[in-house]
Design an enzyme around this catalytic site. Structure first.
Site, PDB file in Angstrom:
ATOM      1  N   ALA A 131       0.824  -1.212   0.000  1.00 10.47           N
ATOM      2  CA  ALA A 131       0.000   0.000   0.000  1.00 10.47           C
ATOM      3  C   ALA A 131       0.854   1.256   0.000  1.00 10.47           C
ATOM      4  O   ALA A 131       1.259   1.752   1.060  1.00 10.47           O
ATOM      5  CB  ALA A 131      -0.939  -0.018   1.206  1.00 10.47           C
ATOM      6  N   GLN A 341      -8.126  -6.976 -33.973  1.00 13.81           N
ATOM      7  CA  GLN A 341      -8.439  -6.578 -35.354  1.00 13.81           C
ATOM      8  C   GLN A 341      -8.549  -7.815 -36.259  1.00 13.81           C
ATOM      9  O   GLN A 341      -9.452  -7.919 -37.085  1.00 13.81           O
ATOM     10  CB  GLN A 341      -7.346  -5.621 -35.863  1.00 13.81           C
ATOM     11  CG  GLN A 341      -7.711  -4.832 -37.097  1.00 13.81           C
ATOM     12  CD  GLN A 341      -8.807  -3.796 -36.829  1.00 13.81           C
ATOM     13  OE1 GLN A 341      -9.132  -3.500 -35.680  1.00 13.81           O
ATOM     14  NE2 GLN A 341      -9.396  -3.277 -37.887  1.00 13.81           N
ATOM     15  N   GLU A 368       2.841   0.342 -11.035  1.00 13.83           N
ATOM     16  CA  GLU A 368       4.291   0.169 -10.769  1.00 13.83           C
ATOM     17  C   GLU A 368       5.136   1.112 -11.643  1.00 13.83           C
ATOM     18  O   GLU A 368       6.173   0.729 -12.170  1.00 13.83           O
ATOM     19  CB  GLU A 368       4.701  -1.293 -10.931  1.00 13.83           C
ATOM     20  CG  GLU A 368       4.063  -2.152  -9.855  1.00 13.83           C
ATOM     21  CD  GLU A 368       4.581  -3.564  -9.768  1.00 13.83           C
ATOM     22  OE1 GLU A 368       5.778  -3.763  -9.988  1.00 13.83           O
ATOM     23  OE2 GLU A 368       3.767  -4.447  -9.476  1.00 13.83           O
ATOM     24  N   GLY A 369       4.628   2.333 -11.783  1.00 17.74           N
ATOM     25  CA  GLY A 369       5.310   3.352 -12.586  1.00 17.74           C
ATOM     26  C   GLY A 369       4.764   3.348 -13.994  1.00 17.74           C
ATOM     27  O   GLY A 369       5.039   2.431 -14.777  1.00 17.74           O
TER      28      GLY A 369
HETATM   29  C1  LIG Z   1      -5.201  -1.942 -11.462  1.00 15.54           C
HETATM   30  C2  LIG Z   1      -4.301  -1.161 -10.562  1.00 15.54           C
HETATM   31  C3  LIG Z   1      -3.706  -1.783  -9.471  1.00 15.54           C
HETATM   32  C4  LIG Z   1      -2.887  -1.056  -8.606  1.00 15.54           C
HETATM   33  N1  LIG Z   1      -2.370  -1.659  -7.502  1.00 15.54           N
HETATM   34  C5  LIG Z   1      -1.632  -0.932  -6.617  1.00 15.54           C
HETATM   35  C6  LIG Z   1      -1.160  -1.521  -5.395  1.00 15.54           C
HETATM   36  O1  LIG Z   1      -1.345  -2.718  -5.138  1.00 15.54           O
HETATM   37  N2  LIG Z   1      -0.491  -0.734  -4.524  1.00 15.54           N
HETATM   38  C7  LIG Z   1      -0.245   0.582  -4.768  1.00 15.54           C
HETATM   39  O2  LIG Z   1       0.367   1.227  -3.932  1.00 15.54           O
HETATM   40  N3  LIG Z   1      -0.699   1.180  -5.902  1.00 15.54           N
HETATM   41  C8  LIG Z   1      -1.374   0.450  -6.832  1.00 15.54           C
HETATM   42  N4  LIG Z   1      -1.848   1.034  -7.983  1.00 15.54           N
HETATM   43  C9  LIG Z   1      -1.648   2.470  -8.181  1.00 15.54           C
HETATM   44  C10 LIG Z   1      -0.649   2.793  -9.281  1.00 15.54           C
HETATM   45  O3  LIG Z   1       0.646   2.539  -8.857  1.00 15.54           O
HETATM   46  C11 LIG Z   1      -0.896   4.252  -9.707  1.00 15.54           C
HETATM   47  O4  LIG Z   1      -2.135   4.267 -10.381  1.00 15.54           O
HETATM   48  C12 LIG Z   1       0.211   4.776 -10.597  1.00 15.54           C
HETATM   49  O5  LIG Z   1       1.397   4.958  -9.864  1.00 15.54           O
HETATM   50  C13 LIG Z   1      -0.190   6.120 -11.247  1.00 15.54           C
HETATM   51  O6  LIG Z   1      -0.628   7.003 -10.275  1.00 15.54           O
HETATM   52  P1  LIG Z   1      -2.036   7.789 -10.472  1.00 15.54           P
HETATM   53  O7  LIG Z   1      -3.075   6.786 -10.810  1.00 15.54           O
HETATM   54  O8  LIG Z   1      -2.250   8.628  -9.273  1.00 15.54           O
HETATM   55  O9  LIG Z   1      -1.802   8.663 -11.741  1.00 15.54           O
HETATM   56  P2  LIG Z   1      -1.087  10.097 -11.773  1.00 15.54           P
HETATM   57  O10 LIG Z   1       0.131  10.061 -10.919  1.00 15.54           O
HETATM   58  O11 LIG Z   1      -2.105  11.144 -11.526  1.00 15.54           O
HETATM   59  O12 LIG Z   1      -0.626  10.168 -13.296  1.00 15.54           O
HETATM   60  C14 LIG Z   1      -1.518  10.523 -14.356  1.00 15.54           C
HETATM   61  C15 LIG Z   1      -0.749  10.569 -15.643  1.00 15.54           C
HETATM   62  O13 LIG Z   1       0.265  11.549 -15.554  1.00 15.54           O
HETATM   63  C16 LIG Z   1       1.481  11.011 -16.039  1.00 15.54           C
HETATM   64  N5  LIG Z   1       2.639  11.666 -15.433  1.00 15.54           N
HETATM   65  C17 LIG Z   1       3.097  11.561 -14.168  1.00 15.54           C
HETATM   66  N6  LIG Z   1       4.208  12.298 -14.023  1.00 15.54           N
HETATM   67  C18 LIG Z   1       4.467  12.894 -15.218  1.00 15.54           C
HETATM   68  C19 LIG Z   1       5.465  13.787 -15.711  1.00 15.54           C
HETATM   69  N7  LIG Z   1       6.463  14.184 -14.921  1.00 15.54           N
HETATM   70  N8  LIG Z   1       5.393  14.194 -17.001  1.00 15.54           N
HETATM   71  C20 LIG Z   1       4.388  13.783 -17.796  1.00 15.54           C
HETATM   72  N9  LIG Z   1       3.405  12.927 -17.400  1.00 15.54           N
HETATM   73  C21 LIG Z   1       3.448  12.492 -16.127  1.00 15.54           C
HETATM   74  C22 LIG Z   1       1.409   9.546 -15.631  1.00 15.54           C
HETATM   75  O14 LIG Z   1       2.332   8.765 -16.372  1.00 15.54           O
HETATM   76  C23 LIG Z   1      -0.033   9.248 -15.981  1.00 15.54           C
HETATM   77  O15 LIG Z   1      -0.142   8.953 -17.351  1.00 15.54           O
HETATM   78  C24 LIG Z   1      -2.638   0.296  -8.872  1.00 15.54           C
HETATM   79  C25 LIG Z   1      -3.214   0.916  -9.994  1.00 15.54           C
HETATM   80  C26 LIG Z   1      -4.022   0.205 -10.827  1.00 15.54           C
HETATM   81  C27 LIG Z   1      -4.632   0.885 -12.018  1.00 15.54           C
END
Ligand SMILES: Cc1cc2nc3c(=O)[nH]c(=O)nc-3n(C[C@H](O)[C@H](O)[C@H](O)COP(=O)(O)OP(=O)(O)OC[C@H]3O[C@@H](n4cnc5c(N)ncnc54)[C@H](O)[C@@H]3O)c2cc1C
Length: 396
Positions: A131, A341, A368-369
């Site tokens: 988490a 497709q 995971e990034g």
């Molecule tokens: C199915 C699923 C399972 C998950 N499981 C876990 C879990 O078990 N534990 C956990 O801790 N988290 C988990 N996550 C969370 C996941 O790690 C985050 O969704 C992810 O790190 C992206 O964060 P965010 O969703 O807040 O998007 P944001 O951080 O808001 O990013 C939105 C967009 O902005 C882009 N962005 C970010 N920085 C920049 C930049 N500098 N320049 C340009 N673009 C940028 C991102 O690449 C993305 O496209 C999960 C997510 C999903 C969808």
């Protein structure tokens, strides 16, 4: 592994070839892509079966704690994930989360913490969760705000976590919270928290495009004893990043597994579908698609197993793992789209394998990034190397 010829690549040892063959036999016999109505039940069942069959031993580090090796064997994890993803996205998820949720304990746990959690994770008797993400901090994880204040020989946690896989079914959560030793990344610590802890609750279950247990967690003045802290105070971000470093390459392997399955489905469909008096695969337009799919899958797999091999030799693979994750997940999305497709209308029918793959691959480009974060990691790495080389040449 889904592609037997790839096992002759120089990255593998005899034990990997044997593992690839046995996991493929097991997965072919026991897994399927049936739509699960109750994902919680399905995941719990998969963790139990993966544990009973010995596969989860690869997800933990340390023979004394139920692992197959003293250190985590990245190539083994990648082979397992590629094969599981080929046969069942949910089985891959169940395996991966045992590794991600317990990875911090394998890497940074005390003897007691390892004894308490790892053997049960390896046996499939305890479900793990990781988490880190919060509603306002996903990509920018170092800015997290869930707080842990030192009190009464332990810590009191207040805040939220979201997108937590296995949220609601986990037996323990590795939680990252701000302890404030310094600003930003240097003021975070890691804790192991069990669901019975007072003040800890599941605030919301989240439905996603490819269903699996997912939840938002809430901590309201939740007390956790000092013995449940993982690693040194203020070192939690390092714990999180080191854990992700191990697992990131395996996300690429899962993407390769999804992509290989899409290609297999596409080949079957293209050779069997008749139109204009011949098979779809007789058309050069289709052959070009298939050639592109096969080539880009192998390119992604080569980057993936290069990163896994380098890590197993003790190298820092931050850049190589990021290259693998970015390339494999983006490639898999393209390959699966091409497979849909080739299937035509049948490709978007609910329950069709390529339709499932189309949904299953999407989150891998985010968690995971996200791809953009991997781009930043790669660019930072190559710019640093360039500057160091330039400096060395100037001082020579
Ligand atoms: C199915 C699923 C399972 C998950 N499981 C876990 C879990 O078990 N534990 C956990 O801790 N988290 C988990 N996550 C969370 C996941 O790690 C985050 O969704 C992810 O790190 C992206 O964060 P965010 O969703 O807040 O998007 P944001 O951080 O808001 O990013 C939105 C967009 O902005 C882009 N962005 C970010 N920085 C920049 C930049 N500098 N320049 C340009 N673009 C940028 C991102 O690449 C993305 O496209 C999960 C997510 C999903 C969808």
């Amino acid at each position: 592994m889904a592609d037997r010829r790839a096992m002759d690549w120089p990255f593998f040892e005899a034990r990997h070839r044997s593992l690839a063959s046995s996991i493929n036999n097991w997965a072919t016999k026991t897994l399927s892509r049936v739509h699960e109505h109750d994902v919680d039940l399905a995941c719990k069942g998969l963790v139990r079966r993966l544990g009973a069959s010995g596969w989860l031993k690869h997800a933990v580090g340390g023979r004394a704690f139920g692992g197959t090796e003293d250190a985590i064997d990245t190539r083994a994890i990648c082979i397992l994930r590629e094969t599981l993803a080929y046969h069942s996205g949910l089985a891959d998820f169940a395996f991966a989360m045992q590794g991600l949720g317990s990875g911090a304990i394998s890497l940074f746990g005390t003897e007691e913490q390892k004894k308490k959690y790892l053997p049960r994770v390896a046996a499939g008797k305890a479900i793990a969760a990781f988490a880190l993400s919060e509603p306002d901090t996903g990509s920018d994880a170092a800015a997290l705000s869930c707080a842990a204040r030192a009190e009464g020989g332990g810590y009191v946690l207040s805040g939220e976590k979201t997108w937590i896989s296995n949220g609601g079914i986990a037996d323990f959560y590795v939680v990252f919270a701000r302890t404030g030793e310094a600003a930003g990344a240097r003021g975070i610590s890691a804790f192991v928290i069990e669901p019975g802890a007072r003040g800890f609750a599941i605030a919301e279950r989240i439905e996603a495009i490819a269903p699996h247990p997912l939840a938002r967690l809430i901590f309201r003045e939740c007390f956790v004893s000092g013995a449940q802290r993982l690693g040194e105070p203020g070192h939690g971000f390092k714990v999180a990043m080191a854990t992700l470093d191990v697992l990131r390459t395996s996300v690429a392997a899962a993407a390769v597994g999804f992509a290989r399955r899409a290609l297999a489905e596409a080949l079957h469909r293209a050779t069997n579908r008749k139109m204009f008096g011949q098979a779809l695969s007789d058309f050069q337009l289709t052959q070009a698609k298939l050639a592109q799919m096969a080539t880009s899958i192998d390119a992604a797999a080569l980057l993936t197993y290069r990163a896994a091999w380098l890590r197993d030799q003790g190298h820092n693979v931050t850049v190589e793992a990021a290259m693998a994750k970015m390339t494999a997940t983006e490639t898999a999305q393209h390959v699966i789209d091409a497979a849909v497709q080739i299937f035509g209308g049948q490709g978007v029918k609910s329950g069709e394998v390529v339709e499932q793959l189309y949904r299953e691959i999407r989150p891998l480009r985010i968690y995971e990034g996200a791809t953009e974060i991997q781009q930043l990691v790669i660019a930072r790495g190559i710019l640093k190397a360039f500057q160091e080389n330039t400096h060395n040449e100037a001082t020579r």
